[in-house]
Design a protein around this motif. Structure first.
Motif, PDB file in Angstrom:
ATOM      1  N   THR A 239       0.849  -1.188   0.000  1.00 45.20           N
ATOM      2  CA  THR A 239       0.000   0.000   0.000  1.00 45.20           C
ATOM      3  C   THR A 239       0.888   1.242   0.000  1.00 45.20           C
ATOM      4  N   PRO A 240       0.654   2.177  -0.947  1.00 49.66           N
ATOM      5  CA  PRO A 240       1.469   3.398  -0.963  1.00 49.66           C
ATOM      6  C   PRO A 240       1.085   4.317   0.197  1.00 49.66           C
ATOM      7  N   ALA A 241       1.997   5.195   0.582  1.00 42.69           N
ATOM      8  CA  ALA A 241       1.715   6.158   1.648  1.00 42.69           C
ATOM      9  C   ALA A 241       0.581   7.090   1.236  1.00 42.69           C
ATOM     10  N   LEU A 242       0.568   7.465  -0.039  1.00 43.62           N
ATOM     11  CA  LEU A 242      -0.461   8.347  -0.583  1.00 43.62           C
ATOM     12  C   LEU A 242      -0.876   7.851  -1.963  1.00 43.62           C
ATOM     13  N   ARG A 243      -2.144   8.089  -2.281  1.00 45.09           N
ATOM     14  CA  ARG A 243      -2.635   7.797  -3.634  1.00 45.09           C
ATOM     15  C   ARG A 243      -3.322   9.044  -4.136  1.00 45.09           C
ATOM     16  N   LEU A 244      -3.000   9.421  -5.368  1.00 47.05           N
ATOM     17  CA  LEU A 244      -3.612  10.594  -5.994  1.00 47.05           C
ATOM     18  C   LEU A 244      -4.608  10.124  -7.039  1.00 47.05           C
ATOM     19  N   ALA A 245      -5.853  10.556  -6.897  1.00 46.88           N
ATOM     20  CA  ALA A 245      -6.898  10.268  -7.875  1.00 46.88           C
ATOM     21  C   ALA A 245      -7.330  11.590  -8.501  1.00 46.88           C
ATOM     22  N   VAL A 246      -7.313  11.651  -9.833  1.00 55.08           N
ATOM     23  CA  VAL A 246      -7.643  12.877 -10.560  1.00 55.08           C
ATOM     24  C   VAL A 246      -8.736  12.578 -11.575  1.00 55.08           C
ATOM     25  N   ASN A 247      -9.748  13.439 -11.587  1.00 54.64           N
ATOM     26  CA  ASN A 247     -10.818  13.371 -12.586  1.00 54.64           C
ATOM     27  C   ASN A 247     -10.842  14.696 -13.337  1.00 54.64           C
ATOM     28  N   ILE A 248     -10.575  14.638 -14.635  1.00 54.51           N
ATOM     29  CA  ILE A 248     -10.659  15.835 -15.474  1.00 54.51           C
ATOM     30  C   ILE A 248     -12.036  15.818 -16.127  1.00 54.51           C
ATOM     31  N   SER A 249     -12.853  16.810 -15.795  1.00 53.71           N
ATOM     32  CA  SER A 249     -14.203  16.866 -16.340  1.00 53.71           C
ATOM     33  C   SER A 249     -14.276  17.686 -17.623  1.00 53.71           C
ATOM     34  N   ARG A 250     -13.258  18.503 -17.853  1.00 52.92           N
ATOM     35  CA  ARG A 250     -13.225  19.315 -19.079  1.00 52.92           C
ATOM     36  C   ARG A 250     -11.786  19.525 -19.507  1.00 52.92           C
ATOM     37  N   LEU A 251     -11.536  19.300 -20.784  1.00 55.20           N
ATOM     38  CA  LEU A 251     -10.244  19.591 -21.393  1.00 55.20           C
ATOM     39  C   LEU A 251     -10.522  19.925 -22.852  1.00 55.20           C
ATOM     40  N   ASP A 252     -10.726  21.195 -23.101  1.00 55.17           N
ATOM     41  CA  ASP A 252     -11.119  21.643 -24.438  1.00 55.17           C
ATOM     42  C   ASP A 252     -10.142  22.656 -24.992  1.00 55.17           C
ATOM     43  N   LEU A 253      -9.872  22.515 -26.269  1.00 54.96           N
ATOM     44  CA  LEU A 253      -9.134  23.519 -27.036  1.00 54.96           C
ATOM     45  C   LEU A 253     -10.097  24.001 -28.104  1.00 54.96           C
ATOM     46  N   ASP A 254     -10.299  25.321 -28.203  1.00 52.86           N
ATOM     47  CA  ASP A 254     -11.200  25.788 -29.255  1.00 52.86           C
ATOM     48  C   ASP A 254     -10.423  26.386 -30.410  1.00 52.86           C
ATOM     49  N   SER A 255     -11.128  26.634 -31.474  1.00 56.31           N
ATOM     50  CA  SER A 255     -10.484  27.071 -32.720  1.00 56.31           C
ATOM     51  C   SER A 255      -9.831  28.442 -32.605  1.00 56.31           C
ATOM     52  N   SER A 256     -10.169  29.226 -31.564  1.00 59.87           N
ATOM     53  CA  SER A 256      -9.534  30.532 -31.385  1.00 59.87           C
ATOM     54  C   SER A 256      -8.216  30.423 -30.620  1.00 59.87           C
ATOM     55  N   GLY A 257      -7.883  29.213 -30.129  1.00 63.85           N
ATOM     56  CA  GLY A 257      -6.644  29.021 -29.378  1.00 63.85           C
ATOM     57  C   GLY A 257      -6.821  29.091 -27.879  1.00 63.85           C
TER      58      GLY A 257
ATOM     59  N   ASP B 131      -3.211   5.785   5.794  1.00 64.68           N
ATOM     60  CA  ASP B 131      -3.711   5.785   7.157  1.00 64.68           C
ATOM     61  C   ASP B 131      -5.154   6.286   7.145  1.00 64.68           C
ATOM     62  N   GLU B 132      -6.084   5.396   7.447  1.00 71.49           N
ATOM     63  CA  GLU B 132      -7.506   5.735   7.390  1.00 71.49           C
ATOM     64  C   GLU B 132      -7.898   6.814   8.392  1.00 71.49           C
ATOM     65  N   HIS B 133      -7.057   7.079   9.393  1.00 65.12           N
ATOM     66  CA  HIS B 133      -7.352   8.093  10.402  1.00 65.12           C
ATOM     67  C   HIS B 133      -6.950   9.493   9.927  1.00 65.12           C
ATOM     68  N   GLN B 134      -6.232   9.563   8.835  1.00 57.76           N
ATOM     69  CA  GLN B 134      -5.836  10.849   8.272  1.00 57.76           C
ATOM     70  C   GLN B 134      -6.905  11.308   7.277  1.00 57.76           C
ATOM     71  N   PRO B 135      -7.143  12.615   7.179  1.00 57.93           N
ATOM     72  CA  PRO B 135      -8.186  13.097   6.259  1.00 57.93           C
ATOM     73  C   PRO B 135      -7.728  13.006   4.789  1.00 57.93           C
ATOM     74  N   VAL B 136      -8.705  12.801   3.937  1.00 63.51           N
ATOM     75  CA  VAL B 136      -8.468  12.863   2.495  1.00 63.51           C
ATOM     76  C   VAL B 136      -8.435  14.337   2.119  1.00 63.51           C
ATOM     77  N   GLN B 137      -7.415  14.742   1.378  1.00 60.40           N
ATOM     78  CA  GLN B 137      -7.330  16.131   0.952  1.00 60.40           C
ATOM     79  C   GLN B 137      -7.882  16.240  -0.457  1.00 60.40           C
ATOM     80  N   ARG B 138      -8.882  17.088  -0.624  1.00 60.10           N
ATOM     81  CA  ARG B 138      -9.543  17.243  -1.919  1.00 60.10           C
ATOM     82  C   ARG B 138      -9.253  18.624  -2.491  1.00 60.10           C
ATOM     83  N   GLY B 139      -9.231  18.691  -3.801  1.00 67.05           N
ATOM     84  CA  GLY B 139      -9.018  19.959  -4.464  1.00 67.05           C
ATOM     85  C   GLY B 139      -9.781  20.014  -5.774  1.00 67.05           C
TER      86      GLY B 139
END
Length: 188
Positions: free
Chosen positions: A110-128, A142-150
């Protein structure tokens, strides 16, 4: 005579051939990680496979024109876009957190930390204009430590007339995300 005509037709058609297919990456392997040697007891940060909207998670390099998505005719990602984003995030976090062993690979322990990322938008438009919106969670073993969200939204401007320009703009957006995660998350 028919042989000469066939040869002439072949030569004429070869002059009309499309440009060769080009494959692109976000450049993660070129980023040096953990230049020093870490002790065997160094904590491990496991970067889980980044999730993207289904329409983006392919090898197609896309540009948005309003509601329409246009695929590059001769440029492709070297792997699925989610894999490239995962690798680039891990590479940057490996630089920004030199006290951690940063990996994207499955681990026996088990790693000390796990990073989970969800990208809900990744757009490039024709104007740049490029835009990326993502949520992430840094999950301690450690289940007693809080999950840090961003959550973050990022924009950048760049040239999108070429595939290399689209790749550079995508890289800029993902690097902004990596910098935000690195600056708001705990270090060992």
């Amino acid at each position: 005579m028919t042989r000469s005509a066939a040869l002439l037709a072949f030569v004429l058609m070869s002059g009309c051939a499309a440009p060769p297919m080009q494959f692109y990456t976000l450049g993660a392997p070129a980023i040096a990680q953990n230049s020093g040697t870490l002790p065997a007891s160094a904590p491990v940060l496991n970067v889980s496979h980044v999730t993207l909207p289904d329409y983006l998670d392919s090898q197609d390099i896309l540009i948005r024109h309003g509601d329409q998505l246009d695929r590059s005719p001769n440029g492709r990602w070297g792997s699925r876009l989610s894999q490239g984003v995962t690798d680039l995030l891990a590479a940057h976090l490996g630089q920004d957190w030199p006290g951690y062993v940063v990996t994207t690979q499955p681990l026996a322990e088990t790693p000390a930390l796990r990073l989970a990322v969800n990208i809900s938008r990744l757009d490039l438009d024709s104007s740049g204009q490029g835009a990326l919106t993502a949520d992430w969670a840094l999950i301690p073993s450690d289940e007693h430590q809080p999950v840090q969200r961003g959550r973050g939204s990022f924009i950048a401007q760049g040239a999108v007339t070429t595939d290399s320009g689209k790749v550079a703009l995508t890289r800029t957006l993902v690097e902004q995300l990596a910098a935000r995660i690195a600056s708001t998350s705990p270090r060992p």
